[in-house]
Write an enzyme that holds these catalytic residues in place. Sequence first.
Site, PDB file in Angstrom:
ATOM      1  N   GLU A  40      45.079  50.530  38.523  1.00  0.00           N
ATOM      2  CA  GLU A  40      44.036  49.664  38.074  1.00  0.00           C
ATOM      3  C   GLU A  40      42.767  50.416  37.721  1.00  0.00           C
ATOM      4  O   GLU A  40      41.530  50.063  38.088  1.00  0.00           O
ATOM      5  CB  GLU A  40      43.604  48.582  39.302  1.00  0.00           C
ATOM      6  CG  GLU A  40      44.849  47.721  39.950  1.00  0.00           C
ATOM      7  CD  GLU A  40      45.194  46.900  38.788  1.00  0.00           C
ATOM      8  OE1 GLU A  40      44.735  46.747  37.616  1.00  0.00           O
ATOM      9  OE2 GLU A  40      46.260  46.249  39.096  1.00  0.00           O
ATOM     10  N   ALA A  41      42.947  51.331  36.808  1.00  0.00           N
ATOM     11  CA  ALA A  41      42.005  52.208  36.177  1.00  0.00           C
ATOM     12  C   ALA A  41      40.981  51.686  35.673  1.00  0.00           C
ATOM     13  O   ALA A  41      39.713  52.176  35.449  1.00  0.00           O
ATOM     14  CB  ALA A  41      42.605  53.489  35.665  1.00  0.00           C
ATOM     15  N   TYR A  86      46.874  34.714  34.971  1.00  0.00           N
ATOM     16  CA  TYR A  86      46.992  35.674  33.790  1.00  0.00           C
ATOM     17  C   TYR A  86      48.411  35.826  33.296  1.00  0.00           C
ATOM     18  O   TYR A  86      49.155  35.727  33.962  1.00  0.00           O
ATOM     19  CB  TYR A  86      46.449  37.044  34.167  1.00  0.00           C
ATOM     20  CG  TYR A  86      45.177  37.319  34.484  1.00  0.00           C
ATOM     21  CD1 TYR A  86      44.170  37.448  33.648  1.00  0.00           C
ATOM     22  CD2 TYR A  86      44.838  37.405  36.087  1.00  0.00           C
ATOM     23  CE1 TYR A  86      42.588  37.508  33.915  1.00  0.00           C
ATOM     24  CE2 TYR A  86      43.340  37.483  36.141  1.00  0.00           C
ATOM     25  CZ  TYR A  86      42.590  37.623  35.146  1.00  0.00           C
ATOM     26  OH  TYR A  86      40.965  37.939  35.296  1.00  0.00           O
ATOM     27  N   CYS A 121      49.277  34.397  19.657  1.00  0.00           N
ATOM     28  CA  CYS A 121      49.155  33.364  20.481  1.00  0.00           C
ATOM     29  C   CYS A 121      48.133  33.124  21.215  1.00  0.00           C
ATOM     30  O   CYS A 121      47.501  32.047  21.375  1.00  0.00           O
ATOM     31  CB  CYS A 121      50.519  33.391  21.492  1.00  0.00           C
ATOM     32  SG  CYS A 121      52.082  33.378  20.798  1.00  0.00           S
TER      33      CYS A 121
END
Length: 191
Positions: free
Chosen positions: A84-85, A174, A181
């Site tokens: 999760e940088a 998410y 799209c």
Amino acid sequence: MAKLYFRYGTMNSGKSIEVLRTAHNYEEQGKKVLLLTPSIDDRSGVGIIASRIGMQKNAVIVEEEADLFAIAHEERPNCMIIDEAQFLKKHHIWQLVAIVDELNIPVIAYGLRGDFRGELFEGSYHLFALADKIEEIKTICWYCDHKATMNMRLQDGKPVFEGQQIYIAGNESYLPVCRRCYSTKKKETAN
């Protein structure tokens, strides 16, 4: 010579499982790995790197005021791996650069490229600017068979395109989507 790697992808592209796999490969060889994750990511608990397939490991928690260089200098790992940088701050990225350049420790940072609005996160922005090597982790669009390049946020099952940048959630909020799209859903929402 050590390098700073940024491996990015959309939600559901397998970044966390890659973090755990890479750590396992180092540890299997008897090498010391230092896993890190920002404190803001609390989906599986603070300080836990977890894959959607059920694997998990404890990690050093990165707070905003953390000195990653000092941690690396004290721990002297063979490699540092960050999940999760995208949530890291600019000063953290410069600390990672110093770890690579001054301590000769490779750093592998995994994270999202952009948010649900198509904008870069602070950590991602600076990783793109400073990383020695940038690699994409690919997955396919939720709606078609094209490569997913964007993250679509859902609220009550419907796409949303405005709101605060950071909202910690998983598959219920998410979807990985291609740009076409994403654009189609955005136009539909505007009408």
